[in-house]
Write a protein that holds these residues in place. Structure first.
Motif: not given
Length: 221
Positions: A124, A128, A131-132, A197
């Motif tokens: 997970s 992230q 994607s960032l 993040l």
């Protein structure tokens, strides 16, 4: 080699007598004019019981893991946010791969449960990060680092409790490092999105450390 036989190597002559190697060291031209003799004792059969071998192996591998961990380039060594993301995703990938090894090697229920939780959470987090990085235009490295590959290779010869012990020691140490680096980035990073993040991931990493420490205690009981 038979009784009374000789062999020569650079700077020395050796004779095997009754299982002991008699080594005659040649004198160094400028340091010693008198040859020296020393006895190199042959290993005594049965001196170290075979049951000690997993313990010796686990200590040796644990030492290798500590050395490997000390050489990894970490997020607090770099200031560019893309470097932090690159280091973070390599750590996540390495965690997933090492836990997949644990699922194959360990028969301990608590170690199995820990490995499954790590795989789920780090997949997970890696998603992230990816994607960032894509949204911000940051390039991420492929795969894991050479040092991380060496760390995983060090797990290969271990089985049973020796594997569980080294695996959990590694996870305690590794998650302590991760918490430090994510916390540092959350406080001092130059990109606000990367800081966010890192801040959101830090509590999860703290949970991982707590679970790693608890699992380490369980396997020692």
């Amino acid at each position: 080699m038979q009784l009374g036989s000789h062999c020569e190597c650079a700077g020395a002559r050796a004779m095997l007598i009754n299982g002991n190697v008699l080594v005659k060291e040649e004198p160094m031209p400028t340091r010693d004019l008198i040859p020296k003799l020393r006895i190199v004792r042959a290993p005594t059969e049965g001196k170290r019981p075979m049951r000690w071998l997993p313990v010796v192996a686990s200590k040796a591998v644990a030492g290798l893991l500590l050395v490997a961990g000390a050489t990894v380039a970490r997020a607090d060594d770099v200031k560019d946010p893309s470097d932090f993301l690159g280091s973070a995703i390599q750590d996540g990938r390495a965690e997933i791969e090492s836990c997949q090894i644990a699922l194959r090697k360990s028969s301990d229920a608590s170690v199995q449960a820990f490995a499954k939780r790590m795989i789920t959470d780090h997949k997970s987090l890696d998603a992230q990060i990816e994607s960032l990085a894509k949204r911000k235009g940051y390039r991420l490295p492929s795969g894991i680092s050479i040092t991380q590959k060496a760390t995983q290779a060090a797990f290969t010869p271990l089985t049973g409790h020796a594997f569980d012990k080294v695996f959990m020691e590694h996870n305690v140490s590794d998650h302590k490092d991760d918490i430090k680096h994510f916390s540092d980035e959350a406080q001092h990073g130059s990109d606000p999105d990367v800081r966010e993040l890192a801040a959101s991931a830090t509590p999860i990493l703290r949970e991982h450390l707590k679970l790693a420490e608890e699992t380490r205690v369980k396997i020692e009981k």
